[in-house]
Design an enzyme around this catalytic site. Structure first.
Site, short mmCIF file in Angstrom:
data_model
loop_
_atom_site.label_atom_id
_atom_site.label_comp_id
_atom_site.label_asym_id
_atom_site.label_seq_id
_atom_site.Cartn_x
_atom_site.Cartn_y
_atom_site.Cartn_z
N CYS A 1 49.99 45.37 43.47
CA CYS A 1 49.21 44.51 42.58
C CYS A 1 47.73 44.45 42.95
O CYS A 1 46.91 44.06 42.13
CB CYS A 1 49.75 43.10 42.64
N HIS B 1 43.91 45.18 55.20
CA HIS B 1 45.25 45.78 55.21
C HIS B 1 45.98 45.28 56.45
O HIS B 1 45.52 45.51 57.55
CB HIS B 1 45.11 47.31 55.24
N HIS C 1 33.17 31.25 39.98
CA HIS C 1 34.41 31.54 39.25
C HIS C 1 35.38 32.28 40.16
O HIS C 1 35.00 33.15 40.91
CB HIS C 1 34.10 32.39 38.01
N HIS D 1 44.74 36.88 41.67
CA HIS D 1 45.88 37.59 41.09
C HIS D 1 47.05 36.65 40.79
O HIS D 1 47.45 35.84 41.62
CB HIS D 1 46.34 38.69 42.05
N ASN E 1 52.86 37.93 35.06
CA ASN E 1 52.33 38.73 36.17
C ASN E 1 52.10 40.14 35.62
O ASN E 1 53.02 40.92 35.49
CB ASN E 1 53.36 38.73 37.31
C1 LIG Z 1 54.14 40.93 40.28
O1 LIG Z 1 54.51 42.19 39.72
C2 LIG Z 1 54.43 43.29 40.60
C3 LIG Z 1 54.75 44.55 39.85
O2 LIG Z 1 56.09 44.60 39.43
C4 LIG Z 1 55.39 43.08 41.78
O3 LIG Z 1 55.28 44.16 42.70
C5 LIG Z 1 55.03 41.78 42.47
O4 LIG Z 1 55.95 41.55 43.49
C6 LIG Z 1 55.08 40.65 41.46
N1 LIG Z 1 54.74 39.41 42.12
C7 LIG Z 1 55.63 38.43 42.22
C8 LIG Z 1 55.21 37.26 43.01
O5 LIG Z 1 56.72 38.49 41.68
#
Ligand SMILES: *[C@@H]1O[C@H](CO)[C@@H](O)[C@H](O)[C@H]1NC(C)=O
Ligand SMILES: *[C@@H]1O[C@H](CO)[C@@H](O)[C@H](O)[C@H]1NC(C)=O
Ligand SMILES: CC(=O)N[C@H]1CO[C@H](CO)[C@@H](O)[C@@H]1O
Length: 471
Positions: free
Chosen positions: A191, A270, A354, A358, A391
């Site tokens: 992500c 990282h 702002h 994510h 998401n």
């Molecule tokens: C959001 O979506 C991504 C892509 O599928 C995934 O890797 C990530 O774990 C998701 N985040 C959550 C908190 O579910």
């Protein structure tokens, strides 16, 4: 190397001005010629090379799927019943996750997934990606008026879907991009890759002055559907939604006057050297050999610790002097005088106007809000994006920026913090400064027709029961 050239030109200019005696007329003219030549060269170098190091965001676009992709919570539950592989318990869990997820009643899923029975084929995945990417790029080209032949660099990031020929090849083919274009596909990077791709494009633009870079972010929803019953792997299915974004970055100095933002800082952290962090978002097979992305219970703690490391590096660069001083004082107290106090948490609202964080999920946003001590107003773009679009993986930070713009919040000189985190475990930041007051242009915004309905009031978080899978 370039700096060396620049300095030696200045040195020759200075030396020639100093050493030649002005007694003889001709020598005098010659050395004043050398001096002025070197000074002019240094100035030109300064103008062309130094100023082209700047990277601008001309504009960006986010894909808004059509009505056929709209799905309500009931539709998802209905389809979950029909897929066949979900047990009773799993269905209950899905309902519970959806209820607490922070996702609103209207988000988007690809047509293939919404189809009864779902069409989860490779062709469908390609179609999904094509629709999203072409949709975003069409809008961006229309907005900026840039010709497709002017684009010199193309970076596409899509975590799970990685076909051959690659997605960037598909873009080159569809838009007939030029033959010497530099194309890159970033896959499997999670992500946080949307912000990472911006950082990558920035570095490329700095060595290729006078170029345009197109940065595309999306995810293959169709492919990432997990067809099993393991709770830690079902979560991503429930929260993940369709989306994609396109951003046009430029290193043309003249684009300063028409660009919306200038990129002033990028930072990448990282923490994958640590096993816990590395494994906390992991694609693997479950007991029944079904592939899915599992989220570990450690995710929250890993995110918190990674964020701590990240802001420790970011703070000194972006914070005003007063905050830096408090930070340093706290450090001295703790490290030199060994006083047992909490590390000082800088007030980031003094560094940014702002915040685009994510939209991993509701619990992640709650944690981020607490860690950074942000108010509800600052979290609004992230929460509303989660509510409306779910998401959307790496493209979510762009839907959030679009929200700030659509609300008319972005004024000249405002600083925007885009921060994304994801598998790896990585935390990435891009800091933008607005070059003008940004008028809400709703015609091309993903928030068109509905921005006035936001912010919606979200139900307070439900007290978590013994089953805390909804992380
Ligand atoms: C959001 O979506 C991504 C892509 O599928 C995934 O890797 C990530 O774990 C998701 N985040 C959550 C908190 O579910
Ligand atoms: C951070 O600074 C802003 C502006 O001065 C202030 O309104 C806010 O209360 C501060 N936040 C914290 C957590 O101290
Ligand atoms: C790498 C990957 O998971 N690609 C997938 C994209 O979507 C199609 C359709 O479901 C899958 O078949 C691919 O495996």
């Amino acid at each position: 190397m370039n700096n060396l050239l620049y300095l030696s030109l200045l040195a020759v200019a200075a030396a020639s001005a100093y050493y030649y005696s002005p007694a003889d007329g001709s020598a005098n003219r010659r050395h004043s010629l050398i001096t002025s030549f070197c000074l002019a060269a240094a100035l030109l170098y300064h103008y062309f090379v130094r100023s082209t190091r700047k990277v601008y965001l001309v504009d960006f676009a986010c894909f808004k799927p059509g009505l056929s992709c709209l799905c309500t919570t009931e539709m998802i539950l209905e389809r979950a019943k029909h897929v066949g592989f979900l047990s009773e318990d799993s269905l209950k869990l899905v309902a519970k996750i959806l209820d607490r997820s922070g996702l609103g009643p209207k988000t988007y899923l690809p047509e293939g997934v919404l189809h009864i029975p779902p069409k989860l084929t490779f062709d469908e995945a390609r179609r999904e990606t094509d629709t999203v990417l072409f949709g975003a790029v069409d809008e961006l080209l229309e907005k900026t008026g840039v010709q497709s032949k002017d684009i010199g660099i193309l970076v596409v990031n899509c975590c799970l879907f990685n076909p051959t020929p690659s997605l960037s090849d598909t873009i080159v083919n569809h838009y007939k991009l030029r033959g010497n274009i530099l194309t890159y596909d970033l896959s499997g990077m999670g992500c946080s890759a949307g912000v990472l791709a911006v950082d990558f494009a920035k570095q490329l633009l700095q060595v290729h002055p006078n170029s345009y870079a197109l940065v595309l972010s999306t995810e293959n929803e169709t492919s990432s559907i997990y067809r099993g019953n393991n709770p830690s792997m079902m979560l991503t299915n429930c929260l993940f939604r369709m989306g994609g974004s396109a951003a046009l970055l430029s290193s043309h100095p003249s684009d300063r006057y028409r660009s919306k933002y200038q990129l002033i800082h990028t930072l990448r952290t990282h923490v994958g050297a640590d096993d816990n962090s590395y494994k906390c978002v992991f694609q693997e097979e479950d007991e029944a050999h079904k592939i899915g992305v599992s989220l570990s219970k450690e995710l929250m703690n890993v995110a918190r610790d990674a964020l701590k490391i990240h802001i420790t590096s970011l703070g000194p660069v972006v914070l005003p002097i007063s905050e830096k001083a408090k930070f340093a004082l706290n450090l001295v107290k703790r490290k030199v005088f060994k006083i047992m106090i909490e590390p000082y948490l800088p007030n980031f609202t003094l560094a940014f106007e702002h915040f685009c964080i994510h939209t991993g999920g509701r619990a992640v946003l709650d944690r981020m809000q607490k860690s950074l001590e942000l108010g509800d107003w600052h979290m609004e773009p992230s929460r509303m994006t989660l509510y409306r679009f779910g998401n959307t993986s790496s493209s979510s930070v762009w839907y959030e920026l679009a929200y700030c713009e659509a609300k008319g919040r972005v004024k000249k000189g405002d600083r925007v913090w885009q921060m994304a985190f994801g598998s790896g475990f990585k935390v990435n930041t891009a800091v933008w400064v607005a070059l003008k007051n940004i008028e809400p242009q709703l015609k091309n915004s993903p928030w068109r027709d509905e921005i006035d309905d936001f912010p919606v009031k979200l139900a307070p978080p439900k007290p978590s029961s013994n089953n805390n899978n909804n992380k």
